[in-house]
Write a protein that holds these residues in place. Sequence first.
Motif, short mmCIF file in Angstrom:
data_model
loop_
_atom_site.label_atom_id
_atom_site.label_comp_id
_atom_site.label_asym_id
_atom_site.label_seq_id
_atom_site.Cartn_x
_atom_site.Cartn_y
_atom_site.Cartn_z
N GLN A 38 141.78 -35.23 -12.50
CA GLN A 38 142.38 -35.02 -13.82
C GLN A 38 143.28 -33.79 -13.83
OE1 GLN A 38 139.20 -35.05 -16.73
NE2 GLN A 38 139.39 -37.27 -17.00
N LEU A 39 142.87 -32.75 -13.11
CA LEU A 39 143.67 -31.53 -13.07
C LEU A 39 145.02 -31.75 -12.40
CD1 LEU A 39 143.99 -28.44 -13.40
CD2 LEU A 39 142.76 -28.18 -11.23
N PHE A 40 145.04 -32.55 -11.34
CA PHE A 40 146.26 -32.70 -10.56
C PHE A 40 147.08 -33.94 -10.93
CE2 PHE A 40 143.77 -29.80 -7.97
CZ PHE A 40 144.73 -28.88 -7.57
N GLN A 41 146.56 -34.75 -11.84
CA GLN A 41 147.27 -35.96 -12.24
C GLN A 41 148.62 -35.57 -12.87
OE1 GLN A 41 144.57 -38.48 -14.33
NE2 GLN A 41 145.22 -40.20 -13.08
N ARG A 50 141.08 -32.71 -4.54
CA ARG A 50 142.17 -33.09 -5.45
C ARG A 50 142.10 -34.56 -5.83
NH1 ARG A 50 145.59 -30.00 -1.46
NH2 ARG A 50 145.84 -27.91 -2.32
N TYR A 51 141.73 -35.39 -4.89
CA TYR A 51 141.73 -36.83 -5.13
C TYR A 51 140.45 -37.33 -5.80
CZ TYR A 51 145.60 -36.74 -1.72
OH TYR A 51 146.76 -36.48 -1.05
N LEU A 107 145.69 -39.91 -4.17
CA LEU A 107 145.17 -41.09 -3.48
C LEU A 107 143.64 -41.10 -3.61
CD1 LEU A 107 147.35 -40.70 -0.27
CD2 LEU A 107 147.80 -42.24 -2.19
N PRO A 108 143.13 -41.50 -4.76
CA PRO A 108 141.68 -41.47 -4.98
C PRO A 108 140.90 -42.25 -3.92
CG PRO A 108 142.83 -41.90 -7.04
CD PRO A 108 143.85 -41.98 -5.96
N GLU A 109 141.51 -43.30 -3.42
CA GLU A 109 140.82 -44.12 -2.42
C GLU A 109 140.63 -43.38 -1.10
OE1 GLU A 109 145.26 -44.96 -2.02
OE2 GLU A 109 143.83 -44.56 -3.63
N GLY A 124 137.09 -40.38 2.56
CA GLY A 124 137.48 -40.27 3.96
C GLY A 124 137.93 -38.86 4.31
N LEU A 125 138.66 -38.22 3.42
CA LEU A 125 139.12 -36.86 3.67
C LEU A 125 137.95 -35.88 3.71
CD1 LEU A 125 142.33 -36.93 1.49
CD2 LEU A 125 142.25 -36.48 3.95
N LYS A 126 136.99 -36.08 2.82
CA LYS A 126 135.80 -35.22 2.86
C LYS A 126 135.05 -35.40 4.18
CE LYS A 126 135.19 -35.23 -2.16
NZ LYS A 126 134.30 -35.61 -3.29
N ALA A 127 135.01 -36.63 4.66
CA ALA A 127 134.36 -36.89 5.95
C ALA A 127 135.12 -36.23 7.09
CB ALA A 127 134.24 -38.40 6.18
#
Length: 205
Positions: free
Chosen positions: A119-122, A113-114, A128-130, A134-137
């Motif tokens: 664009q879909l969830f904006q 999502r981030y 929190l694009p930043e 980290g979330l993928k990790a």
Amino acid sequence: MKLHTSIGPNPRTVKMFLAEKGLDVPFVKVDLMGGENRREPYNATVNRAGQTPALELDDGSTVTEITAICEYLEEQHPNPPLIGTTAQERAATRMWTRRVDLKICEPMANGFRYAEGLQLFQGRMRLLPEAADGLKAVARDGLEWLEGEFKGPWIAGDRFTLADVLLFAFVDFGGQVGQPLDPAFGKLTDWFERVKARPSAAASA
């Protein structure tokens, strides 16, 4: 009873659960890309959270959240059991489902999502694009942890359960959005292929 559904791993989890149960439930397709889930009548009468899936019961009430929907279906249609037939089996399934959800599915979904889904969830939720990398990790760490814990042939041991359905839907989704299953995780790769070969996997795609 009917299922309000759309694209994505959450609806697929319930569709695959239904297929494993052999239940023929009518689907009502919700246009997620067009934002149908975020406006009336859907978010006023089906799910105020504006999410899919939602199981609409015969009395017009709805059950939302994938684990709650699957728990309801299991109670109404206990065979074949996908959560358990004893308190110990049910506890083990819920434990593994919770672990899979927290350690892998949630960070994987938000990592998408981030980043790719930005664009879909904006405008629909706080993004929190930043935090995406980290979330993928974190999701990958969860898979690495599960690889070390995996005894097989299924996540909860000898029984194919909701935990397998949930994780398969998300791992398959991850492979389509830049988070593929690392082939170094040999036990999980073999597990994934076993689940993929089940008729319910194709039926829910």
